[in-house]
Design a protein around this motif. Structure first.
Motif, PDB file in Angstrom:
ATOM      1  N   LEU A   1       0.877  -1.589   0.105  1.00 26.97           N
ATOM      2  CA  LEU A   1      -0.186  -0.192  -0.189  1.00 26.97           C
ATOM      3  C   LEU A   1       0.790   1.581   0.340  1.00 26.97           C
ATOM      4  CD1 LEU A   1      -2.974   1.286  -0.094  1.00 26.97           C
ATOM      5  CD2 LEU A   1      -2.633   0.877   2.506  1.00 26.97           C
ATOM      6  N   LEU A   2       1.886   0.863   0.500  1.00 26.36           N
ATOM      7  CA  LEU A   2       2.794   2.497   0.775  1.00 26.36           C
ATOM      8  C   LEU A   2       3.093   2.832  -0.224  1.00 26.36           C
ATOM      9  CD1 LEU A   2       3.984   4.110   2.041  1.00 26.36           C
ATOM     10  CD2 LEU A   2       6.746   3.009   2.852  1.00 26.36           C
TER      11      LEU A   2
ATOM     12  N   TRP B   1       1.429   5.878  -7.229  1.00 24.97           N
ATOM     13  CA  TRP B   1       0.015   6.500  -7.432  1.00 24.97           C
ATOM     14  C   TRP B   1       0.364   8.232  -7.637  1.00 24.97           C
ATOM     15  CZ3 TRP B   1      -4.409   5.588  -9.446  1.00 24.97           C
ATOM     16  CH2 TRP B   1      -5.532   6.329  -9.189  1.00 24.97           C
ATOM     17  N   SER B   2       1.319   9.035  -6.153  1.00 24.81           N
ATOM     18  CA  SER B   2       1.251  10.364  -6.303  1.00 24.81           C
ATOM     19  C   SER B   2       2.878  11.082  -7.727  1.00 24.81           C
ATOM     20  CB  SER B   2       1.851  10.898  -4.878  1.00 24.81           C
ATOM     21  OG  SER B   2       2.823  10.131  -4.537  1.00 24.81           O
ATOM     22  N   LEU B   3       2.816  10.218  -7.772  1.00 26.06           N
ATOM     23  CA  LEU B   3       5.029  10.807  -8.805  1.00 26.06           C
ATOM     24  C   LEU B   3       4.413  10.605  -9.861  1.00 26.06           C
ATOM     25  CD1 LEU B   3       7.511   9.447  -6.461  1.00 26.06           C
ATOM     26  CD2 LEU B   3       6.267  11.839  -5.780  1.00 26.06           C
ATOM     27  N   ASP B   4       3.977   9.383 -10.622  1.00 28.19           N
ATOM     28  CA  ASP B   4       4.034   8.374 -11.662  1.00 28.19           C
ATOM     29  C   ASP B   4       2.457   8.738 -12.268  1.00 28.19           C
ATOM     30  OD1 ASP B   4       4.657   7.392 -14.389  1.00 28.19           O
ATOM     31  OD2 ASP B   4       5.247   5.730 -13.423  1.00 28.19           O
ATOM     32  N   GLU B   5       1.883   9.578 -13.502  1.00 29.96           N
ATOM     33  CA  GLU B   5       0.482   9.528 -14.306  1.00 29.96           C
ATOM     34  C   GLU B   5       0.611   8.312 -14.826  1.00 29.96           C
ATOM     35  OE1 GLU B   5      -2.733  10.619 -14.897  1.00 29.96           O
ATOM     36  OE2 GLU B   5      -1.676  12.266 -13.625  1.00 29.96           O
ATOM     37  N   GLY B   6       1.425   7.359 -15.278  1.00 29.53           N
ATOM     38  CA  GLY B   6       1.898   6.281 -16.112  1.00 29.53           C
ATOM     39  C   GLY B   6       0.871   5.037 -15.228  1.00 29.53           C
ATOM     40  N   PHE B   7       1.896   5.179 -13.936  1.00 30.29           N
ATOM     41  CA  PHE B   7       1.385   4.151 -12.889  1.00 30.29           C
ATOM     42  C   PHE B   7       0.007   4.185 -12.617  1.00 30.29           C
ATOM     43  CE2 PHE B   7       0.973   3.035  -8.042  1.00 30.29           C
ATOM     44  CZ  PHE B   7       1.627   1.286  -8.411  1.00 30.29           C
ATOM     45  N   ARG B   8      -1.071   5.596 -12.214  1.00 32.71           N
ATOM     46  CA  ARG B   8      -2.060   5.977 -11.867  1.00 32.71           C
ATOM     47  C   ARG B   8      -2.947   5.146 -13.256  1.00 32.71           C
ATOM     48  NH1 ARG B   8      -0.796  11.810  -9.485  1.00 32.71           N
ATOM     49  NH2 ARG B   8      -0.010  12.352 -11.333  1.00 32.71           N
TER      50      ARG B   8
END
Length: 188
Positions: free
Chosen positions: A38-39, A45-52
């Protein structure tokens, strides 16, 4: 009650009960792994738009199913069952396969396997059958004795029950013996 009796009772209770160390460690490891995932997901999630966008694509089918009533009821039932299991593991005492007895001179801890062997020896001696033909299982309140007779030699279940009762009385444990005689004997 003297201090020695209280100490002996506490020690006997400790020896007869199982610890909850194993389930506690397993739960701590699982929760630690889940929290680390989760961490990592939160940081990604907060740093990478592609990951989101990738995570949204992975969880789109789950989100569609999660809004249905059967899925919510099933998830709730699974979580309640898990909570009851964890609560039971935390509250209910574990039991080791041991018996305890406290008398005026000593505190005694006997493993159920040792008690079963003693009963089997006594029954085999009383019935005159080889020791390998007597199997004993010690339960919480009963002792189950299974006797396989020698072919052609009858076995008296009352004598077996009497022998088991005598061994249990000598050891100081109040368990009720039950005898099962196999319908077919073995060839000697």
């Amino acid at each position: 009650m003297t201090a020695n009796t209280a100490t002996a009772r506490r020690l006997l209770r400790r020896e007869a009960r199982a610890t909850r160390r194993g389930p506690a460690i397993a739960l701590a490891v699982v929760l630690t792994v889940l929290l680390l995932v989760l961490l990592g997901g939160t940081v990604g999630w907060s740093l990478d738009e592609g990951f989101r966008t990738q995570v949204r694509a992975w969880f789109a089918p789950v989100a569609a199913i999660a809004h249905t009533a059967p899925a919510l009821l099933t998830a709730g039932a699974v979580l309640v069952a898990l909570a009851l299991l964890l609560l039971g593991a935390a509250v209910l005492p574990g039991r080791r396969a041991r018996r305890t007895r406290l008398d005026a001179r000593a505190a005694l801890v006997i493993d159920d396997g040792v008690l079963a062997d003693a009963v089997a020896d006594g029954v085999a001696r009383r019935l005159g059958v080889p020791r390998g033909q007597v199997r004993v299982t010690v339960g919480r309140r009963t002792v189950l004795i299974r006797v396989t007779p020698t072919s052609g030699v009858p076995v008296d279940p009352a004598a077996a029950e009497d022998a088991a009762g005598r061994v249990l009385d000598e050891a100081g444990f109040r368990l009720s013996p039950r005898v099962q005689v196999a319908p077919e004997g073995v060839i000697a």
